[in-house]
Structure formats: structure tokens, C-alpha cells
Design an enzyme around this catalytic site. Structure first.
Site, short mmCIF file in Angstrom:
data_model
loop_
_atom_site.label_atom_id
_atom_site.label_comp_id
_atom_site.label_asym_id
_atom_site.label_seq_id
_atom_site.Cartn_x
_atom_site.Cartn_y
_atom_site.Cartn_z
N ASP A 1 5.61 4.60 5.39
CA ASP A 1 6.45 3.48 5.70
C ASP A 1 6.81 2.33 4.99
O ASP A 1 7.49 1.51 5.71
CB ASP A 1 6.12 3.09 7.37
CG ASP A 1 4.68 2.77 7.36
OD1 ASP A 1 4.00 3.24 6.60
OD2 ASP A 1 4.51 1.95 8.21
N HIS A 2 6.00 1.98 3.95
CA HIS A 2 6.06 1.06 2.85
C HIS A 2 6.68 1.30 1.70
O HIS A 2 6.68 0.53 0.83
CB HIS A 2 4.77 0.41 2.89
CG HIS A 2 4.31 -0.17 4.13
ND1 HIS A 2 4.12 -1.46 4.50
CD2 HIS A 2 3.78 0.46 5.46
CE1 HIS A 2 3.67 -1.79 5.73
NE2 HIS A 2 3.40 -0.64 6.28
N HIS B 1 1.27 4.04 2.01
CA HIS B 1 1.68 4.70 3.23
C HIS B 1 3.15 4.70 3.11
O HIS B 1 4.01 3.92 2.65
CB HIS B 1 0.99 3.82 4.36
CG HIS B 1 -0.34 4.39 4.70
ND1 HIS B 1 -1.10 3.56 5.75
CD2 HIS B 1 -0.93 5.35 4.46
CE1 HIS B 1 -2.14 4.14 5.87
NE2 HIS B 1 -1.99 5.21 5.05
N HIS C 1 -7.62 -1.91 5.73
CA HIS C 1 -6.84 -0.78 6.21
C HIS C 1 -7.28 0.44 5.92
O HIS C 1 -8.51 0.80 5.34
CB HIS C 1 -5.39 -1.00 5.54
CG HIS C 1 -4.32 -0.39 6.31
ND1 HIS C 1 -4.04 -0.18 7.74
CD2 HIS C 1 -3.38 0.53 5.75
CE1 HIS C 1 -3.20 0.32 8.04
NE2 HIS C 1 -2.64 1.00 7.13
N ASP D 1 -0.45 -3.94 5.81
CA ASP D 1 -1.16 -3.59 6.99
C ASP D 1 -2.83 -3.85 7.02
O ASP D 1 -3.16 -3.69 5.94
CB ASP D 1 -1.11 -2.18 7.22
CG ASP D 1 0.44 -1.79 7.51
OD1 ASP D 1 1.12 -2.62 7.54
OD2 ASP D 1 0.61 -0.66 7.67
N HIS E 1 0.99 -1.16 0.01
CA HIS E 1 -0.11 0.08 -0.01
C HIS E 1 0.85 1.28 -0.01
O HIS E 1 1.99 1.04 0.24
CB HIS E 1 -1.02 -0.14 1.29
CG HIS E 1 -0.17 0.06 2.65
ND1 HIS E 1 0.53 -0.86 3.31
CD2 HIS E 1 -0.33 1.17 3.51
CE1 HIS E 1 0.70 -0.65 4.17
NE2 HIS E 1 0.30 0.43 4.59
N HIS F 1 6.18 -5.62 11.77
CA HIS F 1 5.43 -4.12 11.66
C HIS F 1 5.04 -3.95 13.28
O HIS F 1 3.92 -3.56 13.57
CB HIS F 1 4.33 -4.25 10.96
CG HIS F 1 3.75 -3.00 10.36
ND1 HIS F 1 2.66 -2.34 11.21
CD2 HIS F 1 3.88 -2.05 9.29
CE1 HIS F 1 2.51 -0.91 10.70
NE2 HIS F 1 3.04 -1.13 9.83
#
Length: 307
Positions: free
Chosen positions: A67-68, A65, A140, A211, A63, A269
Site C-alpha cells: 500500500d506504500h 508494503h 513496524h 507505518d 517501507h 493512513h
């Protein structure tokens, strides 16, 4: 076929852990490496690892976001300097191509290898003679996908006694039969592969989930998998917080693996509130109470995928 964690933290990096990135090494199977997510600092983590970007064949983004994802432009732009000149395919949700194109264009980065960005909405997203990869939408705050990597069954070993019965000697016919092709002998007889091959070797299945809250698709993607990689952001005492932020607890990750009858579970995570292995041990104990074959992801540690 093994797993190497480059980042295991949620949200932001800490002094102890980097943000999310997982490598699937397929050195014996196809002499390549696949990457799942690419959080900030991933390429620096690669430099500290035995992994080689020259072997990188595919990247799967769960996805969008940060942090990914925030490590992706840097890794793509510098990959060639680390010997990565072979074609590379990046898979992910809608919007991924715009993000990559804009990042590379505004930074005037030059990509001197073939780069293909494939946006998908789930389903079968890749297949060849060795592997297939399926994706499904999880639960999510934004579209987040899980990936199921299935290694196709391999032909069984040639039965020397059966081969001798047909008078087949080592040579081109061996190769054809091993590949599952029938062969014609000099006397006109046709030998089918199943007549001279042992039982096929079952391929392995690895599921990497983005997530998510607990959901049906997480179970379906994990069904019968040899290994499931599942987020475990919080202990279950914070289940309400996990639900509010569309994440899972260690207990919920274990329940997913149990419901899917998976072979093993690796949790990752982790929230920054769990600063050391002693605190993370509580997540592991919680998961093991439901699914005994649970493990904690550790950065720069290699995990073999069981048969």
C-alpha cells in the site's frame, strides 16, 4: 512549501480514499516536488491534482508494503509521457532497487530519463545548500523509516542603511553579500555579510513517518518540526489491535507530536473501518484532547507548512 495528500487510506484503497502517497511541493524553494510513498493508483491521483510529474525530483519510500509501493513501477514508466524527463532519485530500504529493476525488466518498460535508486539504512541520506533529509528506523513488521526534511536557514535581508554607510550600490556585491560571502571594496575594506544582513530566516522542518508503533525514533525525527505527518490507523479503543499490527492510534500520534514539541500534526493512513469524515472526526477529537493543533489529512487538499 506545502503538503498535498494523494492517498490517506491504510491497507487497500476504498471508494472514498486511495492508499498512501504524500507530495511535498517545493515550487518556490527549488521548482520541484518530492513524493513520499507511492501506493497503487498514485499516478491517477496526480492526474486529478494540480501536481506535475515533470516537477518530480525525488521519491522517498518508507517501507516495502504494497500500500506504500505498488504504484511506483507504473508512475516511473509513464512519467516521461507527462513531461518528466529530468533526473529522478528514489530513496528507500534495502530491496527497493531489486523491486524496481525486476518490475521494469519483466514489463519491458523503458525509462528515458536518469533514474537513481538509493537504498539506505537511516542517517543523513541527502544534503545540498537548501535542504537535508535524515531517516531513522521506526517500529513496524518490516523495516519502516521516517524522514525528517530540514530547510536550511536563509540569509536575512540586506540592510539598506548599512549598505549606504559602506557606499555599496545595487550590483554584483549585493549578490555576494546575500549569499553570505565577504566582499572587498575599492578602498580595500572588507565587508562581512553579518555587518549588512538582518537576522537569518529560520528554515522549516517537515517530518513524514512511515507505518509505526509509538517509538523513540518517531519522537526524535519529529523534534521541533513545524509539521509532523503521522499514521493514525485506529481509535485508541483499538490500541491492542494497533499494537498487534504494528500501527498507531490517533491518541498515540498526538502524544508523539506533543513529546516532540512539534508545531502541528496531520494524521493519515486511516483504517477502512472509518468510512466518512463523521467517523474520522472521532480520531481528530481524540488527538486534539492531547495535541490541540491536530488535523486530518484530506486527499486533494493543500496544507501550508507554517513558519
Amino acid at each position: 512549501m506545502d503538503i498535498y495528500f494523494l492517498g490517506t487510506n491504510a491497507g487497500v484503497p476504498t471508494l472514498q480514499r486511495n492508499v498512501t502517497s504524500v507530495a511535498l511541493r517545493l515550487l518556490e524553494e527549488r521548482r520541484t516536488m518530492w513524493l513520499f510513498d507511492c501506493g497503487e493508483g498514485t499516478q491517477q491521483q496526480v492526474l486529478r491534482s494540480p501536481l506535475k510529474l515533470s516537477k518530480l525530483e525525488k521519491i522517498f519510500i518508507t517501507h516495502l508494503h504494497g500500500d506504500h509501493l505498488f504504484g511506483l513501477p507504473g508512475l516511473l514508466s509513464s512519467r516521461a509521457y507527462q513531461g518528466g524527463t529530468s533526473p529522478l532519485t528514489v530513496y528507500g530500504p534495502a530491496g527497493l532497487k531489486q523491486y524496481i529493476d525486476m518490475s521494469l525488466e519483466l514489463s519491458q518498460s523503458r525509462i528515458n530519463y536518469e533514474l537513481d535508486v538509493v537504498e539506505h539504512g537511516g542517517g543523513l541520506i541527502f544534503e545540498d545548500e537548501q535542504f537535508k533529509v535524515e531517516a531513522a528506523l521506526l517500529e513496524h513488521r518490516i523495516d519502516s523509516y521516517g524522514y525528517r526534511v530540514t530547510e536550511k536557514d536563509k540569509p536575512g535581508k540586506l540592510d539598506a542603511e548599512a549598505m549606504a554607510k559602506y557606499g555599496i550600490r545595487p550590483g554584483p556585491l549585493y549578490g555576494k553579500l546575500k549569499r553570505g560571502e565577504p566582499v572587498e571594496l575599492e578602498d580595500g575594506r572588507i565587508v562581512q555579510p553579518q555587518e549588512v544582513l538582518g537576522e537569518p530566516k529560520k528554515g522549516r522542518i517537515v517530518t513524514v513517518l512511515g507505518d509505526t508503533r509509538p517509538c523513540r525514533n518517531a519522537v526524535l525525527l519529529s523534534e521541533g518540526a513545524n509539521l509532523v505527518i503521522h499514521e493514525a490507523t485506529f481509535l485508541h479503543e483499538l490500541a491492542e489491535t494497533a499494537h498487534e499490527y504494528h500501527h498507531s492510534t490517533a491518541l498515540q500520534a498526538a502524544e508523539t507530536a506533543k513529546a516532540a514539541q512539534a508545531g502541528g500534526l496531520i494524521m493519515t493512513h486511516f483504517s477502512s473501518r472509518y468510512k466518512d469524515m463523521e467517523q474520522l472526526q472521532e480520531l481528530l477529537d481524540e488527538a486534539k484532547s492531547v495535541f490541540p493543533n491536530s488535523m486530518l489529512a484530506e486527499e486533494h487538499v493543500l496544507f501550508q507548512i507554517p513558519c
